[in-house]
Scaffold this active site. Sequence first.
Site, PDB file in Angstrom:
ATOM      1  N   LYS A 147       0.824  -1.216   0.000  1.00 47.94           N
ATOM      2  CA  LYS A 147       0.000   0.000   0.000  1.00 47.94           C
ATOM      3  C   LYS A 147       0.859   1.268   0.000  1.00 47.94           C
ATOM      4  O   LYS A 147       0.609   2.182  -0.778  1.00 47.94           O
ATOM      5  CB  LYS A 147      -0.915   0.042   1.230  1.00 47.94           C
ATOM      6  CG  LYS A 147      -1.950  -1.059   1.276  1.00 47.94           C
ATOM      7  CD  LYS A 147      -2.931  -0.821   2.408  1.00 47.94           C
ATOM      8  CE  LYS A 147      -2.285  -0.838   3.784  1.00 47.94           C
ATOM      9  NZ  LYS A 147      -1.779  -2.156   4.192  1.00 47.94           N
TER      10      LYS A 147
ATOM     11  N   ARG B 158      -9.537   1.923   9.385  1.00 49.19           N
ATOM     12  CA  ARG B 158      -8.947   0.658   9.801  1.00 49.19           C
ATOM     13  C   ARG B 158     -10.033  -0.344  10.210  1.00 49.19           C
ATOM     14  O   ARG B 158      -9.770  -1.541  10.273  1.00 49.19           O
ATOM     15  CB  ARG B 158      -7.992   0.904  10.981  1.00 49.19           C
ATOM     16  CG  ARG B 158      -6.899  -0.135  11.139  1.00 49.19           C
ATOM     17  CD  ARG B 158      -5.875   0.282  12.146  1.00 49.19           C
ATOM     18  NE  ARG B 158      -4.913   1.258  11.644  1.00 49.19           N
ATOM     19  CZ  ARG B 158      -3.925   0.986  10.818  1.00 49.19           C
ATOM     20  NH1 ARG B 158      -3.739  -0.247  10.377  1.00 49.19           N
ATOM     21  NH2 ARG B 158      -3.100   1.915  10.415  1.00 49.19           N
TER      22      ARG B 158
ATOM     23  N   ARG C  64      12.954  -9.721   4.898  1.00 50.21           N
ATOM     24  CA  ARG C  64      13.603  -8.404   4.953  1.00 50.21           C
ATOM     25  C   ARG C  64      14.752  -8.407   5.959  1.00 50.21           C
ATOM     26  O   ARG C  64      14.649  -8.993   7.034  1.00 50.21           O
ATOM     27  CB  ARG C  64      12.602  -7.330   5.383  1.00 50.21           C
ATOM     28  CG  ARG C  64      11.552  -7.037   4.354  1.00 50.21           C
ATOM     29  CD  ARG C  64      10.637  -5.972   4.907  1.00 50.21           C
ATOM     30  NE  ARG C  64       9.528  -5.707   4.012  1.00 50.21           N
ATOM     31  CZ  ARG C  64       8.450  -5.013   4.374  1.00 50.21           C
ATOM     32  NH1 ARG C  64       8.353  -4.528   5.595  1.00 50.21           N
ATOM     33  NH2 ARG C  64       7.486  -4.812   3.514  1.00 50.21           N
TER      34      ARG C  64
ATOM     35  N   ARG D 236      14.443  -6.661  11.563  1.00 51.06           N
ATOM     36  CA  ARG D 236      13.775  -5.734  12.478  1.00 51.06           C
ATOM     37  C   ARG D 236      12.657  -6.471  13.206  1.00 51.06           C
ATOM     38  O   ARG D 236      12.078  -7.427  12.687  1.00 51.06           O
ATOM     39  CB  ARG D 236      13.165  -4.549  11.710  1.00 51.06           C
ATOM     40  CG  ARG D 236      14.199  -3.615  11.082  1.00 51.06           C
ATOM     41  CD  ARG D 236      13.499  -2.424  10.459  1.00 51.06           C
ATOM     42  NE  ARG D 236      12.289  -2.866   9.733  1.00 51.06           N
ATOM     43  CZ  ARG D 236      11.181  -2.155   9.620  1.00 51.06           C
ATOM     44  NH1 ARG D 236      11.090  -0.983  10.164  1.00 51.06           N
ATOM     45  NH2 ARG D 236      10.148  -2.622   8.943  1.00 51.06           N
TER      46      ARG D 236
ATOM     47  N   ARG E 230       0.121  -9.212  13.209  1.00 49.01           N
ATOM     48  CA  ARG E 230      -0.474  -8.112  12.430  1.00 49.01           C
ATOM     49  C   ARG E 230      -1.463  -8.640  11.390  1.00 49.01           C
ATOM     50  O   ARG E 230      -2.478  -8.001  11.115  1.00 49.01           O
ATOM     51  CB  ARG E 230       0.634  -7.304  11.742  1.00 49.01           C
ATOM     52  CG  ARG E 230       1.437  -6.473  12.741  1.00 49.01           C
ATOM     53  CD  ARG E 230       2.596  -5.777  12.076  1.00 49.01           C
ATOM     54  NE  ARG E 230       2.164  -4.757  11.119  1.00 49.01           N
ATOM     55  CZ  ARG E 230       2.967  -4.220  10.209  1.00 49.01           C
ATOM     56  NH1 ARG E 230       4.217  -4.611  10.106  1.00 49.01           N
ATOM     57  NH2 ARG E 230       2.515  -3.288   9.391  1.00 49.01           N
TER      58      ARG E 230
END
Length: 211
Positions: free
Chosen positions: A13, A88, A123, A156, A167
């Site tokens: 997004k 949200r 990542r 991270r 999430r």
Amino acid sequence: MKMILLGAPGAGKGTQAEILSKRLGLVIIGTGNIIREAIASGSELGRKFQSYTDRGALVPDDLVVEMVADRLAKPDCSGRYILDGFPRTVVQAEKFEEIGGRVDAVINLVISDEEIMERMTGRRVCEKCGTPYHIHNNPPAEAGICDKCGGALVTRKDDAPETVAKRLKVYHEQTEPLVDFYRTHGVLTSLDAAQGMDRVTEEILAAVGEK
Ligand SMILES: [Zn+2]
């Protein structure tokens, strides 16, 4: 053009918002930025918001919606914006409509949980200079070592598998119901977000009649 981007965390997004903002001259309205701006400006809404976060209390939907509406009323938005990360929840979307909030298009970036997991948990970031890598899509020459400075590459906390899984769960429970909400409003377009980034952009532009 007033647009909402929907999709799971990691669906792209933010990246699409940046590209569309440049291509179509739209202002990106992200809830996080609005909140930081309002608090920094010391406005009444900002102080109200801070009174909740200072206590560690949940900020009511009414206040979030009021802050977004306040931001959208500023002259730089002038009816051309992308909402990134808002609404949200269905409650926020309903309250946004109640105060006259309207959108022309809602783009739903569809991607499987497995693909998200691979994208996000792959990542890495250099702990010295901050250069981002991805173990599959953008690997360093030598595994675990930064090409630029030789620093160690780390994951991270946001990209750790357990964080991503949490999430995704929140997204499915709270945000995904917005897909049905906007489908019944006749403004929803669902796109395959697992295809290349450029292809996704082209499909969005076609969907909103800008191409
Ligand atoms: Zn480095």
